[in-house]
Design a protein around this motif. Structure first.
Motif, mmCIF file in Angstrom:
data_model
loop_
_atom_site.group_PDB
_atom_site.id
_atom_site.type_symbol
_atom_site.label_atom_id
_atom_site.label_comp_id
_atom_site.label_asym_id
_atom_site.label_seq_id
_atom_site.Cartn_x
_atom_site.Cartn_y
_atom_site.Cartn_z
ATOM 1 N N VAL A 210 1.056 -1.370 0.057
ATOM 2 C CA VAL A 210 -0.026 0.028 0.062
ATOM 3 C C VAL A 210 1.065 1.372 0.001
ATOM 4 N N LEU A 211 0.899 2.069 -0.956
ATOM 5 C CA LEU A 211 1.631 3.240 -1.322
ATOM 6 C C LEU A 211 1.124 4.617 -0.642
ATOM 7 N N LEU A 212 1.738 5.279 0.061
ATOM 8 C CA LEU A 212 1.618 6.629 0.613
ATOM 9 C C LEU A 212 2.527 7.829 -0.001
ATOM 10 N N ILE A 213 1.785 8.613 -0.589
ATOM 11 C CA ILE A 213 2.573 9.678 -1.532
ATOM 12 C C ILE A 213 2.087 11.120 -0.698
ATOM 13 N N GLY A 214 2.929 11.747 -0.194
ATOM 14 C CA GLY A 214 2.941 13.213 0.371
ATOM 15 C C GLY A 214 1.708 12.974 1.342
ATOM 16 N N GLY A 215 1.454 11.826 2.202
ATOM 17 C CA GLY A 215 0.481 11.758 3.212
ATOM 18 C C GLY A 215 -0.898 11.267 2.468
ATOM 19 N N GLU A 216 -0.967 10.972 1.396
ATOM 20 C CA GLU A 216 -2.085 10.509 0.643
ATOM 21 C C GLU A 216 -2.093 9.075 0.487
ATOM 22 N N VAL A 217 -3.036 8.263 0.599
ATOM 23 C CA VAL A 217 -3.066 6.925 0.631
ATOM 24 C C VAL A 217 -3.393 6.490 -0.967
ATOM 25 N N MET A 218 -2.712 5.732 -1.781
ATOM 26 C CA MET A 218 -3.089 5.591 -3.040
ATOM 27 C C MET A 218 -4.203 4.392 -3.236
ATOM 28 N N PRO A 219 -5.096 4.640 -4.225
ATOM 29 C CA PRO A 219 -6.140 3.873 -4.384
ATOM 30 C C PRO A 219 -6.016 2.441 -4.764
ATOM 31 N N PHE A 220 -4.776 1.987 -5.360
ATOM 32 C CA PHE A 220 -4.363 0.713 -5.819
ATOM 33 C C PHE A 220 -3.104 0.375 -5.023
ATOM 34 N N GLY A 221 -2.879 -0.848 -4.911
ATOM 35 C CA GLY A 221 -1.832 -1.527 -4.194
ATOM 36 C C GLY A 221 -1.645 -2.762 -4.907
ATOM 37 N N LEU A 222 -0.462 -3.503 -4.581
ATOM 38 C CA LEU A 222 -0.052 -4.552 -5.152
ATOM 39 C C LEU A 222 0.128 -5.790 -4.330
ATOM 40 N N PRO A 286 10.819 2.381 -1.759
ATOM 41 C CA PRO A 286 9.593 1.660 -2.085
ATOM 42 C C PRO A 286 9.640 1.576 -3.595
ATOM 43 N N THR A 287 8.773 0.379 -3.867
ATOM 44 C CA THR A 287 8.521 0.041 -5.290
ATOM 45 C C THR A 287 7.164 -0.299 -5.627
ATOM 46 N N CYS A 288 6.912 -0.962 -6.858
ATOM 47 C CA CYS A 288 5.603 -1.535 -7.240
ATOM 48 C C CYS A 288 4.877 -0.340 -8.020
ATOM 49 N N PHE A 289 5.440 0.730 -8.460
ATOM 50 C CA PHE A 289 4.811 1.640 -9.247
ATOM 51 C C PHE A 289 4.412 1.170 -10.653
ATOM 52 N N GLN A 290 5.245 0.323 -11.351
ATOM 53 C CA GLN A 290 5.103 0.002 -12.654
ATOM 54 C C GLN A 290 4.024 -1.137 -12.752
ATOM 55 N N GLU A 291 4.218 -2.063 -11.759
ATOM 56 C CA GLU A 291 3.159 -3.028 -11.706
ATOM 57 C C GLU A 291 1.861 -2.622 -11.484
ATOM 58 N N ILE A 292 1.376 -1.858 -10.810
ATOM 59 C CA ILE A 292 0.393 -1.009 -10.620
ATOM 60 C C ILE A 292 -0.145 -0.406 -11.647
ATOM 61 N N GLU A 293 0.670 0.269 -12.351
ATOM 62 C CA GLU A 293 0.094 1.145 -13.647
ATOM 63 C C GLU A 293 0.009 0.322 -14.629
ATOM 64 N N GLN A 294 0.785 -0.678 -15.062
ATOM 65 C CA GLN A 294 0.503 -1.519 -16.120
ATOM 66 C C GLN A 294 -0.730 -2.438 -16.121
ATOM 67 N N GLN A 295 -1.399 -2.589 -14.670
ATOM 68 C CA GLN A 295 -2.407 -3.646 -14.666
ATOM 69 C C GLN A 295 -3.901 -2.767 -14.272
ATOM 70 N N THR A 296 -3.588 -1.377 -13.824
ATOM 71 C CA THR A 296 -4.804 -0.650 -13.660
ATOM 72 C C THR A 296 -4.837 0.531 -14.276
ATOM 73 N N GLY A 297 -3.624 0.927 -14.942
ATOM 74 C CA GLY A 297 -3.842 2.472 -15.746
ATOM 75 C C GLY A 297 -3.610 3.650 -14.864
ATOM 76 N N PHE A 298 -3.795 3.353 -13.444
ATOM 77 C CA PHE A 298 -3.573 4.609 -12.483
ATOM 78 C C PHE A 298 -2.029 4.808 -12.457
ATOM 79 N N SER A 299 -1.642 5.999 -12.746
ATOM 80 C CA SER A 299 -0.198 6.531 -12.814
ATOM 81 C C SER A 299 0.205 6.974 -11.449
ATOM 82 N N VAL A 300 0.620 5.927 -10.627
ATOM 83 C CA VAL A 300 1.302 6.168 -9.340
ATOM 84 C C VAL A 300 2.595 7.214 -9.591
ATOM 85 N N THR A 301 3.173 6.772 -10.704
ATOM 86 C CA THR A 301 4.448 7.694 -10.982
ATOM 87 C C THR A 301 4.016 9.302 -11.007
#
Length: 315
Positions: A210-222, A286-301
């Motif tokens: 589960v990724l946290l960016i700038g104090g915000e929880v991202m809606p998708f995880g790996l 922390p990793t997993c950005f590309q896997e989440i983006e490739q499978q959901t289309g949500f750009s964590v990056t």
């Protein structure tokens, strides 16, 4: 912006999955200048932190993916952002690097994650600050305490405090098979502190990042799902990565810790959640950005570079 990536050798990147590479691609797309260096390139000279830093450009080729200019000695204060993206092991050289980065920061460098925050948040031990979110956990080097914990919980996980990628993780079931030798090996016969946790059966459904960016929880995880009889879901240990929307419990965990960690200077955090429990807080790279983006289309990056631009502007 001029962004300096403090990372492992660029030649070792697996561009099809590397999160730092994804960050570079998005930053370059926005017109930011990219630079790269390593821990060993840093020095304190005449009271300021400098490093031999190379400007890099991306080629768009997945294999021959960058061009690097000859390194030049530069002060870290010359950059709009310095990103610490070096993988563990979190050894003494890593700790010394955080001290150098802290000196640079005190002189005005913008470092993310903040070096003192990285140093103060051991990725295993940091969960002890949130006991209400964790499964029963023991941290000790004492053989008798570990054996008592096993007697109470029957099925346990033992792991070192400085590992990554699932290295050194063992499961001991009710029969206690090999418990003694595992304790001896991991604790170096009582000279090294280790972590012991009650086994969480939901691991069969995955260890969720589960990724946290700038104090915000991202809606998708790996979800890293163990394969082939493994107890470890880590991708480095052969786990299968499946991107999924986070659950209400995962959001609750994330929203509990996110504002606290953000206030401490942790721009990017990767929580590990198994079932209903927080098991690790990853702050080094922390990793997993590309896997989440490739499978959901949500750009964590994109969310990360947005947050970096905001944070660098106000530091």
């Amino acid at each position: 912006m001029k962004i300096a990536f403090l990372a492992d050798p660029l030649s070792t990147f697996k561009t099809y999955k590397d999160t730092t590479y994804a960050m570079m691609v998005e930053a370059a797309r926005r017109g930011h200048e990219l630079y790269a260096f390593r821990h060993r390139d840093m020095a304190i000279e005449a009271g300021r932190v400098v490093a031999n830093i190379a400007r890099i450009t991306l080629t768009g080729d997945a294999d021959d993916w960058y061009r690097a200019e000859p390194p030049v000695a530069r002060a870290l204060t010359e950059f709009d952002a310095v990103l610490e993206r070096t993988d563990p092991p979190f050894d003494m050289e890593y700790i010394y690097a955080t001290y150098l980065l802290e000196v640079a920061q005190n002189h005005g460098a913008r470092v993310f994650n903040r070096p003192e925050a990285i140093r103060n948040h051991n990725e295993k031990l940091a969960i002890a600050q949130f006991p209400q979110l964790t499964a029963p956990t023991l941290v000790t080097s004492d053989n008798a305490r570990i054996r008592a914990f096993h007697r109470e919980h029957q099925d346990i996980i033992l792991k070192p405090l400085d590992g990554m990628g699932g290295a050194g993780i063992f499961r001991v079931r009710e029969d206690g098979m090999n418990l003694g030798s595992i304790i001896e090996s991991l604790s170096d016969n009582g000279r090294r502190t280790i972590m012991v946790q009650r086994y969480i059966p939901e691991i069969v459904d995955g260890d969720k990042r589960v990724l946290l960016i700038g104090g915000e929880v991202m809606p998708f995880g790996l979800s890293r799902i163990p394969q082939g009889g493994e107890v470890r879901g880590n991708l480095a240990a052969g786990g299968l990565g499946v991107a999924r929307a986070i659950t209400p419990r995962e959001r609750e965990i994330g929203e509990t810790v996110a504002p606290i960690l953000w206030q401490r200077g942790l721009l990017l955090v990767g929580l590990d959640v198994i079932g209903n429990y927080l098991t690790e807080i990853n702050v080094t790279s922390p990793t997993c950005f590309q896997e989440i983006e490739q499978q959901t289309g949500f750009s964590v990056t994109a969310k990360f570079i947005d947050a970096l631009e905001r944070a660098a502007a106000v530091v």
